[in-house]
Design a protein around this motif. Structure first.
Motif, PDB file in Angstrom:
ATOM      1  N   SER A  87       0.775  -1.152   0.028  1.00  0.00           N
ATOM      2  CA  SER A  87       0.035   0.034  -0.166  1.00  0.00           C
ATOM      3  C   SER A  87       0.786   1.180   0.023  1.00  0.00           C
ATOM      4  O   SER A  87       0.219   2.282  -0.401  1.00  0.00           O
ATOM      5  CB  SER A  87      -1.043  -0.162   1.261  1.00  0.00           C
ATOM      6  OG  SER A  87      -1.652  -0.981   1.444  1.00  0.00           O
ATOM      7  N   GLN A  88       2.017   1.194   0.252  1.00  0.00           N
ATOM      8  CA  GLN A  88       3.023   2.228   0.554  1.00  0.00           C
ATOM      9  C   GLN A  88       2.856   3.413  -0.583  1.00  0.00           C
ATOM     10  O   GLN A  88       2.847   4.462  -0.671  1.00  0.00           O
ATOM     11  CB  GLN A  88       4.394   2.013   0.843  1.00  0.00           C
ATOM     12  CG  GLN A  88       5.297   3.254   1.313  1.00  0.00           C
ATOM     13  CD  GLN A  88       4.737   3.983   1.989  1.00  0.00           C
ATOM     14  OE1 GLN A  88       4.053   3.647   3.075  1.00  0.00           O
ATOM     15  NE2 GLN A  88       5.058   5.440   2.257  1.00  0.00           N
ATOM     16  N   GLY A  89       3.198   2.937  -2.059  1.00  0.00           N
ATOM     17  CA  GLY A  89       3.099   3.540  -3.058  1.00  0.00           C
ATOM     18  C   GLY A  89       1.723   4.503  -3.324  1.00  0.00           C
ATOM     19  O   GLY A  89       1.747   5.570  -3.645  1.00  0.00           O
ATOM     20  N   THR A  90       0.621   3.761  -2.968  1.00  0.00           N
ATOM     21  CA  THR A  90      -0.703   4.394  -3.090  1.00  0.00           C
ATOM     22  C   THR A  90      -0.880   5.740  -2.186  1.00  0.00           C
ATOM     23  O   THR A  90      -1.255   6.896  -2.196  1.00  0.00           O
ATOM     24  CB  THR A  90      -2.054   3.629  -2.856  1.00  0.00           C
ATOM     25  OG1 THR A  90      -1.954   2.741  -3.927  1.00  0.00           O
ATOM     26  CG2 THR A  90      -3.095   4.198  -2.788  1.00  0.00           C
ATOM     27  N   LEU A  91      -0.078   5.420  -0.750  1.00  0.00           N
ATOM     28  CA  LEU A  91      -0.313   6.412   0.183  1.00  0.00           C
ATOM     29  C   LEU A  91       0.599   7.636  -0.140  1.00  0.00           C
ATOM     30  O   LEU A  91       0.122   8.694  -0.023  1.00  0.00           O
ATOM     31  CB  LEU A  91       0.302   5.708   1.529  1.00  0.00           C
ATOM     32  CG  LEU A  91       0.596   7.040   2.711  1.00  0.00           C
ATOM     33  CD1 LEU A  91      -0.681   7.355   3.203  1.00  0.00           C
ATOM     34  CD2 LEU A  91       1.254   6.054   3.794  1.00  0.00           C
ATOM     35  N   GLU A  92       1.865   7.362  -0.786  1.00  0.00           N
ATOM     36  CA  GLU A  92       2.600   8.386  -1.326  1.00  0.00           C
ATOM     37  C   GLU A  92       2.174   9.321  -2.307  1.00  0.00           C
ATOM     38  O   GLU A  92       2.049  10.468  -2.620  1.00  0.00           O
ATOM     39  CB  GLU A  92       3.949   7.826  -1.798  1.00  0.00           C
ATOM     40  CG  GLU A  92       4.730   7.238  -0.607  1.00  0.00           C
ATOM     41  CD  GLU A  92       6.034   6.467  -1.118  1.00  0.00           C
ATOM     42  OE1 GLU A  92       6.193   6.326  -2.408  1.00  0.00           O
ATOM     43  OE2 GLU A  92       6.701   5.908  -0.305  1.00  0.00           O
ATOM     44  N   ARG A  93       1.341   8.618  -3.204  1.00  0.00           N
ATOM     45  CA  ARG A  93       0.718   9.273  -4.414  1.00  0.00           C
ATOM     46  C   ARG A  93      -0.606  10.155  -4.069  1.00  0.00           C
ATOM     47  O   ARG A  93      -0.928  10.996  -4.734  1.00  0.00           O
ATOM     48  CB  ARG A  93       0.475   8.559  -5.719  1.00  0.00           C
ATOM     49  CG  ARG A  93       1.858   7.836  -6.268  1.00  0.00           C
ATOM     50  CD  ARG A  93       1.524   7.032  -7.476  1.00  0.00           C
ATOM     51  NE  ARG A  93       0.763   5.664  -7.130  1.00  0.00           N
ATOM     52  CZ  ARG A  93       1.377   4.821  -6.954  1.00  0.00           C
ATOM     53  NH1 ARG A  93       2.699   4.628  -6.701  1.00  0.00           N
ATOM     54  NH2 ARG A  93       0.908   3.680  -6.454  1.00  0.00           N
ATOM     55  N   GLN A  94      -1.421   9.323  -3.330  1.00  0.00           N
ATOM     56  CA  GLN A  94      -2.818   9.849  -3.084  1.00  0.00           C
ATOM     57  C   GLN A  94      -3.253  10.242  -1.752  1.00  0.00           C
ATOM     58  O   GLN A  94      -4.346  10.392  -1.125  1.00  0.00           O
ATOM     59  CB  GLN A  94      -3.793   8.581  -3.295  1.00  0.00           C
ATOM     60  CG  GLN A  94      -3.439   7.882  -4.638  1.00  0.00           C
ATOM     61  CD  GLN A  94      -3.635   8.954  -5.858  1.00  0.00           C
ATOM     62  OE1 GLN A  94      -4.196   9.947  -5.761  1.00  0.00           O
ATOM     63  NE2 GLN A  94      -2.971   8.455  -6.904  1.00  0.00           N
ATOM     64  N   ALA A  95      -2.222  10.767  -0.734  1.00  0.00           N
ATOM     65  CA  ALA A  95      -2.455  11.138   0.399  1.00  0.00           C
ATOM     66  C   ALA A  95      -3.550  12.289   0.427  1.00  0.00           C
ATOM     67  O   ALA A  95      -4.125  12.320   1.446  1.00  0.00           O
ATOM     68  CB  ALA A  95      -1.072  11.629   1.285  1.00  0.00           C
ATOM     69  N   ASP A  96      -3.280  13.252  -0.383  1.00  0.00           N
ATOM     70  CA  ASP A  96      -4.288  14.240  -0.263  1.00  0.00           C
ATOM     71  C   ASP A  96      -5.678  13.772  -0.592  1.00  0.00           C
ATOM     72  O   ASP A  96      -6.766  14.598  -0.273  1.00  0.00           O
ATOM     73  CB  ASP A  96      -4.144  15.432  -1.278  1.00  0.00           C
ATOM     74  CG  ASP A  96      -4.300  14.505  -2.914  1.00  0.00           C
ATOM     75  OD1 ASP A  96      -3.904  13.584  -3.340  1.00  0.00           O
ATOM     76  OD2 ASP A  96      -4.544  15.283  -3.825  1.00  0.00           O
TER      77      ASP A  96
END
Length: 395
Positions: A87-96
């Motif tokens: 999940s880390q990649g999604t957190l980095e790209r979609q945190a907003d």
């Protein structure tokens, strides 16, 4: 464009030209309206084709501040095999576009009733929370009862906590929250012993009072199924909703891996029926998070235990097999078929941005609090644009 009069006063009316391959769902996503609204203003038009002129009624820009805010909670894990990335990649790209994450890090300890068992190291827990907080995303301690133990079932372990080890569990949970700096709690207990429904509701009420007194938020997940099987009967939806901040209704899996019949993870009519059943039981819509499973299954026809796939793995499989994607007219989800090297027939059912957009329309139409995603990293990347369009502002 022009401005409407009468009961449409202040609304912007656009006449859109349908592009090649566009559907009602695509138009709804493009103009941030629901399919039902589109069809309302285009009565008599059953399907759209390239070149058609479609009437679209939108709220004007100066009404944007009146849009309902939504809550987006995503489950967070590390990689789970080659076809299930972390999940880390999604957190980095979609945190907003995320309100909070719920790391899949903790289970009740079946060998020690009342204790909580970590799946990962303390260092990883700290790093995950620190990284999420730096991105403006809150973190909920998600507690499950899925740990394996041959000597005691998940049902009996949970019953033991509810009946005899409540205070040790509470003490250990709040110590955990304080030690790592969590923002709240996510309870994900999926198996209740028959007769424990009221006991679980009382347990959650007690926990929520203690959590709120310490300024922690609390979300409780329940299995959702319009057919009320096999576990949704376990839960007192309205009773739980009274005391928690959010009730996450997990509308997945409609077609379960334990059965041999292929089908969607969550067809739209089934999801709608589940939401409607919860509302009919008295659950306030502003408490409901619609649980969306963003993965897919590769079924070997006639066999159970399909292979779970992320959206990226589904796309790789489709390209390899040169398969043609279809969009099911009733379930409103994508699927395709292929024949493997042994001559076996396969059906692949999954979610994409289009099918997720239709589920988000249900969130807006029924004024739900937001969504719960299982899990970050498995989704169609294009879905995040749809989430932003449909659910903003995200709190």
């Amino acid at each position: 464009m022009k401005w409407g009069q009468g009961n449409m006063e202040g609304s912007k009316i656009t006449y859109a030209v349908v592009k090649a391959g566009e559907t009602w769902g695509d138009l709804a996503t493009r103009y941030e309206v629901s399919i039902e609204e589109l069809k309302k203003w285009n009565r008599g038009v059953s399907d759209v084709e390239a070149g058609d002129l479609v009437k679209v009624v939108q709220e004007p820009p100066h009404f944007a501040h009146r849009r309902r805010a939504h809550y987006v909670l995503g489950f967070y894990t590390g990689p789970m095999g080659a076809t299930m990335p972390g999940s880390q990649g999604t957190l980095e790209r979609q945190a907003d576009k995320l309100s909070a994450i719920a790391p899949y890090y903790f289970d009740i300890d079946r060998n020690n009733p009342g204790r909580i068992k970590a799946r990962v190291s303390p260092q990883l827990i700290k790093e995950t929370i620190r990284d999420a907080h730096q991105r403006g995303v809150k973190v909920l301690a998600s507690i499950h009862n899925t740990d394996k133990n041959p000597n005691i079932s998940a049902t009996e372990a949970l019953h033991s906590i509810l009946r005899a080890h409540r205070m040790p569990f509470f003490n250990n949970l709040f110590a955990l929250l304080n030690e790592y700096g969590f923002d709240g709690i996510n309870l994900d207990f999926e198996h209740l012993r028959p007769g424990d429904k009221r006991l679980f509701t009382d347990f959650v009420r007690d926990l929520a009072q203690r959590a709120h007194a310490k300024n922690y938020t609390i979300t409780v997940n329940v299995l959702g199924d319009v057919a009320k099987t096999p576990y949704s009967l376990d839960f007192d939806y309205p009773g739980l909703a009274e005391s928690v901040d959010h009730l996450g209704i997990m509308t997945y899996d409609q077609y379960r891996p334990t059965q041999a019949e292929p089908g969607p993870v969550a067809g739209l009519p089934w999801v709608l029926g589940t939401i409607q059943a919860a509302l009919n039981e008295g659950v306030p819509p502003e408490k409901i998070l619609l649980g969306i499973g963003v993965y897919g299954y590769d079924w070997t026809v006639g066999q159970s235990n399909p292979r779970a796939l992320s959206h990226s793995a589904v796309e790789a499989l489709r390209r390899r097999e040169n398969a043609t994607v279809q969009f099911h007219p009733t379930h409103k989800v994508p699927f395709f078929t292929y024949t493997d090297s042994k001559g076996r027939q396969h059906e692949v059912w999954y979610e994409d941005a289009r099918s997720i957009a239709l589920k988000l329309d249900l969130v807006r139409r029924h004024k739900l609090a937001g969504i719960l995603l299982w899990r970050l990293g498995l989704e169609d990347p294009s879905a995040w644009g749809v989430i932003q369009a449909k659910l903003a502002p995200i709190i």
